[in-house]
Design a protein around this motif. Structure first.
Motif, short mmCIF file in Angstrom:
data_model
loop_
_atom_site.label_atom_id
_atom_site.label_comp_id
_atom_site.label_asym_id
_atom_site.label_seq_id
_atom_site.Cartn_x
_atom_site.Cartn_y
_atom_site.Cartn_z
N CYS A 12 51.16 -53.17 -108.45
CA CYS A 12 51.41 -53.36 -107.02
C CYS A 12 50.18 -53.01 -106.19
N GLU A 13 49.40 -52.03 -106.64
CA GLU A 13 48.15 -51.74 -105.94
C GLU A 13 47.23 -52.96 -105.97
N GLY A 16 49.07 -55.86 -103.86
CA GLY A 16 49.03 -55.62 -102.42
C GLY A 16 47.65 -55.80 -101.84
N TYR A 59 55.82 -51.78 -101.35
CA TYR A 59 56.12 -50.35 -101.32
C TYR A 59 57.34 -49.97 -102.17
N VAL A 64 52.18 -48.49 -101.99
CA VAL A 64 50.96 -49.28 -101.88
C VAL A 64 49.97 -48.53 -100.99
N MET A 66 46.39 -49.30 -101.23
CA MET A 66 45.44 -50.39 -100.96
C MET A 66 44.05 -49.89 -100.56
N GLN A 92 42.54 -51.43 -106.75
CA GLN A 92 42.32 -51.76 -105.35
C GLN A 92 41.06 -52.59 -105.16
#
Length: 252
Positions: A12-13, A16, A59, A64, A66, A92
């Protein structure tokens, strides 16, 4: 599915960051090749909405950040697992770089036209500030990173659960992004996030090498180092202030 559950936070990092990188930085390309964003206020508003949307989407799957500087502040001041600092930071940077890389890949014709007009497309998505004003740019970046990090640290606090509307966190994040871009966008690019600058620099270097553009200016100026130190400094300062406020809260 098991593999996703185990690594969903870092996925997800990446996702996102790539989401904001593609759609948010894509606005810069739109501004460069059309007049659809000729009203100056539209760019910061749309970027803030994109950032808030990314937060709301990813989230629930693990949070997240980012931004590497926010992850570092989470480690120092909120007990975030320090073992995740490196993989979060890498994801990221790769996320922002991949989002920018997609723009280079999909809109190659537009980037070629910009190059023909004398605009190096490798410089299009990076943050820059006026030559010779590194100290002022660094201070401004630190202040902007401070407010963004403080919101990220303070609002998700579990002790505030039930005391705020569900959408207050993405709304606050989007608002801070909008205000920071309005204030510092023209002067520093309103980076607030080291990965937001270094990821596109890496993507621009790779694209430039493939297309034969001169990308040495991406690194020669050393501006990326100002963003690196300024954003980390602002985020750490936000964490210190958060900790001072958090201690009275914890006693209530």
């Amino acid at each position: 599915m098991t593999g996703f559950q185990k690594h969903k936070a870092v996925i997800c990092e990446f996702s996102g960051s790539a989401f904001v990188g593609f759609f948010g930085l894509g606005l810069i390309l739109v501004s460069a090749v059309t007049d659809i964003l000729s009203t100056p206020i539209l760019l910061p508003i749309l970027f803030g909405l994109i950032f808030a949307a990314s937060f709301m989407i990813f989230y629930p799957f693990g949070g997240v950040h980012m931004t590497p500087n926010i992850t570092l502040a989470q480690v120092f001041f909120k007990g975030f697992d320090k073992k995740r600092l490196l993989p979060y930071t890498v994801c990221q940077i790769l996320g922002w770089g991949s989002g920018t890389g997609l723009l280079f890949l999909i809109f190659d014709r537009q980037h070629t036209a910009l190059a023909a007009a004398g605009i190096n497309p490798a410089l299009l998505y990076t943050c820059v500030y006026p030559s010779g004003h590194w100290l002022g740019a660094g201070i401004l970046e630190s202040v902007m990173a401070f407010f963004l990090t403080f919101v990220v640290l303070f609002l998700p606090d579990c002790r505030l659960a039930g005391k705020r509307p569900r959408l207050i966190i993405p709304a606050a994040l989007g608002t801070v992004i909008i205000l920071d871009i309005i204030l510092g966008g023209a002067y520093t690019g309103a980076c607030m996030n080291w990965a937001r600058d270094i990821g596109p620099r890496i993507a621009g270097t790779i694209y430039g090498a493939i297309k034969g553009y001169d990308t040495s200016t991406l690194w020669r100026s050393g501006q990326w180092m100002v963003y690196f130190f300024a954003d980390y400094l602002g985020s750490v300062a936000a964490g210190i202030v958060y900790r001072k406020i958090e201690q009275p809260l914890s006693t209530n």
